[in-house]
Design a protein around this motif. Structure first.
Motif, PDB file in Angstrom:
ATOM      1  N   SER A 267      -7.997  -9.326   6.943  1.00  0.00           N
ATOM      2  CA  SER A 267      -7.302  -8.594   6.446  1.00  0.00           C
ATOM      3  C   SER A 267      -6.277  -7.730   8.243  1.00  0.00           C
ATOM      4  O   SER A 267      -6.815  -7.287   8.832  1.00  0.00           O
ATOM      5  CB  SER A 267      -7.899  -6.949   5.782  1.00  0.00           C
ATOM      6  N   ARG A 268      -5.180  -8.478   7.902  1.00  0.00           N
ATOM      7  CA  ARG A 268      -4.401  -7.614   8.815  1.00  0.00           C
ATOM      8  C   ARG A 268      -2.637  -6.460   8.213  1.00  0.00           C
ATOM      9  O   ARG A 268      -2.537  -6.465   6.824  1.00  0.00           O
ATOM     10  CB  ARG A 268      -3.199  -8.725   9.164  1.00  0.00           C
ATOM     11  N   LYS A 269      -3.088  -5.560   9.072  1.00  0.00           N
ATOM     12  CA  LYS A 269      -1.916  -3.948   8.867  1.00  0.00           C
ATOM     13  C   LYS A 269      -0.397  -4.920   9.056  1.00  0.00           C
ATOM     14  O   LYS A 269      -0.034  -5.360  10.062  1.00  0.00           O
ATOM     15  CB  LYS A 269      -2.541  -3.454   9.388  1.00  0.00           C
TER      16      LYS A 269
ATOM     17  N   LYS B  53       4.522  -0.767   3.822  1.00  0.00           N
ATOM     18  CA  LYS B  53       3.605  -0.913   4.731  1.00  0.00           C
ATOM     19  C   LYS B  53       1.943  -1.668   3.627  1.00  0.00           C
ATOM     20  O   LYS B  53       1.807  -1.897   2.786  1.00  0.00           O
ATOM     21  CB  LYS B  53       2.208   0.543   4.926  1.00  0.00           C
TER      22      LYS B  53
ATOM     23  N   ASP C  56       3.373  -5.268  14.167  1.00  0.00           N
ATOM     24  CA  ASP C  56       2.000  -5.496  13.520  1.00  0.00           C
ATOM     25  C   ASP C  56       1.081  -4.540  14.326  1.00  0.00           C
ATOM     26  O   ASP C  56       0.698  -4.238  14.964  1.00  0.00           O
ATOM     27  CB  ASP C  56       2.021  -6.974  14.154  1.00  0.00           C
TER      28      ASP C  56
ATOM     29  N   ASP D  46      -1.122  -5.101   3.562  1.00  0.00           N
ATOM     30  CA  ASP D  46      -2.123  -5.291   4.094  1.00  0.00           C
ATOM     31  C   ASP D  46      -1.864  -6.848   3.722  1.00  0.00           C
ATOM     32  O   ASP D  46      -1.923  -7.565   2.579  1.00  0.00           O
ATOM     33  CB  ASP D  46      -3.251  -4.593   2.391  1.00  0.00           C
TER      34      ASP D  46
ATOM     35  N   ARG E 107       1.173  -1.434  -0.171  1.00  0.00           N
ATOM     36  CA  ARG E 107       0.022   0.185   0.004  1.00  0.00           C
ATOM     37  C   ARG E 107       1.072   1.794  -0.521  1.00  0.00           C
ATOM     38  O   ARG E 107       0.529   2.407  -0.715  1.00  0.00           O
ATOM     39  CB  ARG E 107      -0.801  -0.279   1.588  1.00  0.00           C
TER      40      ARG E 107
ATOM     41  N   THR F 154       3.902  -3.985   8.743  1.00  0.00           N
ATOM     42  CA  THR F 154       5.139  -2.826   7.974  1.00  0.00           C
ATOM     43  C   THR F 154       5.920  -3.359   8.838  1.00  0.00           C
ATOM     44  O   THR F 154       6.383  -3.434   9.147  1.00  0.00           O
ATOM     45  CB  THR F 154       5.047  -1.263   9.262  1.00  0.00           C
TER      46      THR F 154
END
Length: 146
Positions: free
Chosen positions: A78-80, A68, A146, A70, A54, A82
Motif C-alpha cells: 500500500s502507498r499513501k 488522502k 507522496d 491508499d 480514506r 495525498t
C-alpha cells in the motif's frame, strides 16, 4: 466521465462499442504540456487504479481540496498519497443508486480518472469509483504529496 464511463466499465457499452483507451491517450497527450507539474507526474508515473479514498476535506478559506488515498504500490504494498487541489472553485460528487460494481464500502475502489482542460484555462479532474460515485474537481493548481 467522458471516456471511462461506469456503463463502459460494467460492459454495458453506451453507444461507443469500442475501447476508449486510445482516444483517452490522445486527449491526455494534447493537454499534457499545460497540466500542472505535479499533475503530470501523477498521470505519468502513479497509478490510482484500485486506490481507496480514506479522507476528503475542503478548506473554504484557502480554496484547497485534499484527498488522502491508499494506493497500490509496487510489489503489492500500500502507498499513501495525498492529492491537493489548489484554487478550487467547484467540487461535485454524483452517484447513481441503481448502478455500481460490488466491492468495498464507502466510495469503493477508484477505477478511472480523467484530466480535462477547461475553456478558461483551469482544469477539471474527473474520478470514477466502483460504487458509481463520480467526483469532478475544478482547480487551477495541484500538488501531489507522496
Amino acid at each position: 466521465m467522458k471516456y471511462f464511463t461506469l456503463k463502459w466499465w460494467l460492459g454495458l457499452q453506451d453507444g461507443r462499442g469500442e475501447d476508449p483507451v486510445e482516444e483517452f491517450q490522445d486527449h491526455v497527450a494534447s493537454i499534457q504540456d499545460v497540466l500542472p507539474k505535479d499533475f503530470r507526474t501523477l498521470s505519468e508515473s502513479v497509478s490510482l487504479h484500485d486506490a481507496r479514498l480514506r479522507r476528503m476535506e475542503f478548506d473554504a478559506a484557502t480554496q484547497a481540496l485534499e484527498m488522502k488515498l491508499d494506493a497500490c504500490g509496487g510489489g503489492g504494498k500500500s502507498r499513501k498519497l495525498t492529492l491537493r487541489y489548489l484554487q478550487v472553485d467547484s467540487f461535485l460528487s454524483t452517484a447513481n443508486p441503481a448502478l455500481g460494481l460490488p466491492g468495498p464500502f464507502g466510495y469503493g475502489d477508484l477505477g478511472y480518472d480523467e484530466p480535462h482542460r477547461l475553456a478558461d484555462g483551469r482544469f477539471e479532474h474527473r474520478i470514477l469509483f466502483s460504487s458509481g460515485i463520480e467526483l469532478r474537481i475544478r482547480f487551477s493548481n495541484f500538488q501531489l504529496v507522496d
